[in-house]
Design an enzyme around this catalytic site. Structure first.
Site, mmCIF file in Angstrom:
data_model
loop_
_atom_site.group_PDB
_atom_site.id
_atom_site.type_symbol
_atom_site.label_atom_id
_atom_site.label_comp_id
_atom_site.label_asym_id
_atom_site.label_seq_id
_atom_site.Cartn_x
_atom_site.Cartn_y
_atom_site.Cartn_z
ATOM 1 C CE LYS A 1 -4.222 -1.875 1.909
ATOM 2 N NZ LYS A 1 -4.137 -3.129 2.473
ATOM 3 C CB THR B 1 4.161 7.367 -3.772
ATOM 4 O OG1 THR B 1 4.304 7.154 -2.469
ATOM 5 C CG2 THR B 1 2.847 7.867 -4.352
ATOM 6 N N GLY C 1 13.028 8.330 -19.729
ATOM 7 C CA GLY C 1 14.249 8.719 -20.354
ATOM 8 C C GLY C 1 14.000 10.280 -20.813
ATOM 9 C CB SER C 2 11.234 12.183 -22.187
ATOM 10 O OG SER C 2 11.272 11.287 -23.279
ATOM 11 C CD GLU D 1 17.615 4.725 -29.609
ATOM 12 O OE1 GLU D 1 18.408 4.335 -30.568
ATOM 13 O OE2 GLU D 1 16.536 5.281 -30.082
ATOM 14 C CG HIS E 1 14.338 1.626 -24.311
ATOM 15 N ND1 HIS E 1 14.996 2.391 -24.446
ATOM 16 C CD2 HIS E 1 13.001 1.986 -25.007
ATOM 17 C CE1 HIS E 1 14.418 3.544 -25.258
ATOM 18 N NE2 HIS E 1 13.297 3.235 -25.525
ATOM 19 C CG ASN F 1 5.751 14.555 -9.553
ATOM 20 O OD1 ASN F 1 6.619 13.615 -9.325
ATOM 21 N ND2 ASN F 1 4.532 14.262 -8.627
ATOM 22 N NE ARG G 1 7.383 12.437 -6.542
ATOM 23 C CZ ARG G 1 6.664 13.140 -5.542
ATOM 24 N NH1 ARG G 1 7.292 13.792 -4.729
ATOM 25 N NH2 ARG G 1 5.416 13.347 -5.837
HETATM 26 C C1 LIG Z 1 17.365 7.930 -28.104
HETATM 27 C C2 LIG Z 1 16.255 8.086 -27.111
HETATM 28 N N1 LIG Z 1 16.283 9.246 -26.159
HETATM 29 C C3 LIG Z 1 15.419 9.326 -25.426
HETATM 30 C C4 LIG Z 1 14.195 8.706 -25.267
HETATM 31 C C5 LIG Z 1 13.106 8.753 -24.331
HETATM 32 O O1 LIG Z 1 12.782 7.908 -23.411
HETATM 33 P P1 LIG Z 1 11.529 7.566 -22.852
HETATM 34 O O2 LIG Z 1 10.558 6.831 -23.890
HETATM 35 O O3 LIG Z 1 11.631 6.702 -21.774
HETATM 36 O O4 LIG Z 1 10.677 8.797 -22.575
HETATM 37 C C6 LIG Z 1 14.106 7.682 -26.351
HETATM 38 C C7 LIG Z 1 12.981 6.724 -26.385
HETATM 39 O O5 LIG Z 1 12.931 5.878 -27.266
HETATM 40 C C8 LIG Z 1 15.214 7.445 -27.305
HETATM 41 O O6 LIG Z 1 15.379 6.529 -28.019
#
Ligand SMILES: Cc1ncc(COP(=O)(O)O)c(C=O)c1O
Length: 397
Positions: free
Chosen positions: A28, A31, A58-59, A164, A190, A248, A250
């Site tokens: 429970k 987060t 990743g973004s 990648e 991935h 945020n 997280r």
């Molecule tokens: C080279 C690269 N950078 C950043 C990202 C972003 O990752 P995410 O999808 O986890 O946001 C990707 C996603 O495929 C990627 O190929």
């Protein structure tokens, strides 16, 4: 569409991953918490030997890196500073640069690696160049010795988008450990997945503290100096001191728990993916129908590449040939996609924001027109599937 023979990715969640996720749900407390701390220390100690913070993608990792560099506590970059980026990149390798008020300059790619061209990189460096957002496209890399020397000589901050390339090494050193910052993605397709998720890594403790705060609303909670900060701002409740701007970004502990299970078997995952890459490549090349209609890349010299996918570079001057081949493959149940997003300078969003793309990026354009990739799976390809795949490819060319 016909029955799916070869998707971009296949179910990668194992029983242990689901069990770990369910355990978190049953606790429970879902987060960000203990499991996130666990995956961060695993990543730091076993993967990159750099401080690591988990984020929800990743973004988000890329966004935090640039927001850290322009942050008033860091002040390494200022509006208008120039950041170089290879033209074959992902959308969120590039947009965090612009979203942080910085200027993007595209660099062409090298056709042998699909990664940044070092000769074009040297040409594009100007007095305004302050950072390089390097993208290790498809898990491959540039010559990292030469590249890091160029960065050092020109005092360029090196950031590695390693989303990648988890597991790839150059001269036995993991990609993602050459620069001051790196990002990783644990999205579904991935090398490992936590559903959504990512990691931001840095070798600098000041960067780490700023990123930690930006990840969580800009508050001081969880920072190494949180007690000191609470003493300084006695009139504010210690849990609600906002020392910085923030987002945020997280992860949840569910993502972290799944990620930990996958990281525990990373060696096995990487060896299966390598097996699949080499098996498919060899089967295609030794086939009697092979007549150099396409080429598949080799690992960069001195490196051991954990391929993200299998790139096909078609040997054709017909601009529409690639699209026809991709369509035929898709109709046969073999999923394909462009090399990341193709030449990003040609994307409509670049025009929308009136971003100058500079001189023609010939190699990136060539790849845009002539190349695509197939996914790589974390389960060993069966002979039946291999035969179907090879047959589908040759009958689509
Ligand atoms: C080279 C690269 N950078 C950043 C990202 C972003 O990752 P995410 O999808 O986890 O946001 C990707 C996603 O495929 C990627 O190929």
């Amino acid at each position: 569409m016909a029955k799916l023979i070869y998707p971009l990715t296949e179910s990668v969640l194992e029983k242990a991953d689901l069990k770990a996720a369910i355990k978190v749900i049953n606790s429970k407390k879902i987060t960000m918490g203990q499991k996130t701390e666990e995956i961060e220390s695993f990543f730091k100690n076993k993967i990159v030997k750099m401080s690591s913070l988990m984020v929800n993608s990743g973004s988000s990792a890329n966004l935090l890196i640039f927001q850290c560099l322009i942050n008033p506590m860091i002040k390494r970059l200022k509006p208008g500073d120039e950041v170089l980026v290879p033209a074959i990149c992902w959308s969120t390798s590039l947009w965090p640069i612009i979203q942080s008020g910085l200027k993007v300059k595209f660099v062409d790619i090298d056709l042998d690696s699909l990664n940044i061209s070092l000769s074009d990189l040297e040409k594009k460096i100007s007095k305004k160049t302050k950072a390089l957002m390097l993208v290790h496209a498809l898990g491959n890399c540039a010559d990292m010795t030469k590249l890091t020397n160029i960065c050092k000589k020109n005092k360029i901050i090196l950031i590695e988008d390693t989303c990648e390339a988890l597991g790839s090494t150059f001269k036995n050193k993991p990609l993602g450990t050459f620069g001051e910052f790196s990002s990783f993605s644990f999205y579904y397709s991935h090398h490992i997945t936590s559903g959504e998720g990512g990691m931001v890594c840095t070798n600098n403790s000041k960067n780490l503290e700023v990123i930690k705060s930006l990840r969580s609303h800009g508050w001081s909670r969880g920072l190494s100096k949180s007690k000191k900060i609470a003493k300084k701002y006695k009139k504010i409740d210690k849990n609600w001191i906002f020392i910085n701007s923030g987002f945020n970004l997280r992860p949840t502990d569910i993502n972290a728990a799944i990620g930990i299970e996958q990281l525990k078997r990373i060696r096995n995952i990487l060896s299966i993916r390598k097996y699949n890459f080499l098996t498919i490549k060899n089967e295609l090349i030794k086939n009697n129908k092979y007549n150099h209609q396409f080429s598949i890349l080799k690992d960069q010299k001195h490196s051991n590449i954990a391929w993200f996918g299998i790139p096909f570079i078609l040997n054709s001057k017909d601009k529409k040939y690639k699209l026809r081949v991709m369509k035929k493959l898709n109709l046969k149940g073999v999923m394909t996609r462009p090399i990341i997003s193709g030449n990003f300078a040609n994307q409509p969003s670049i025009k929308l924001y009136k971003i100058k793309t500079g001189p023609k990026l010939h190699n990136a354009d060539l790849i845009d027109k002539n190349a695509f990739f197939l996914g790589l799976h974390n389960v060993k390809i069966t002979t039946k599937k291999l035969n179907l795949l090879v047959e589908s490819i040759y009958s689509s060319l």
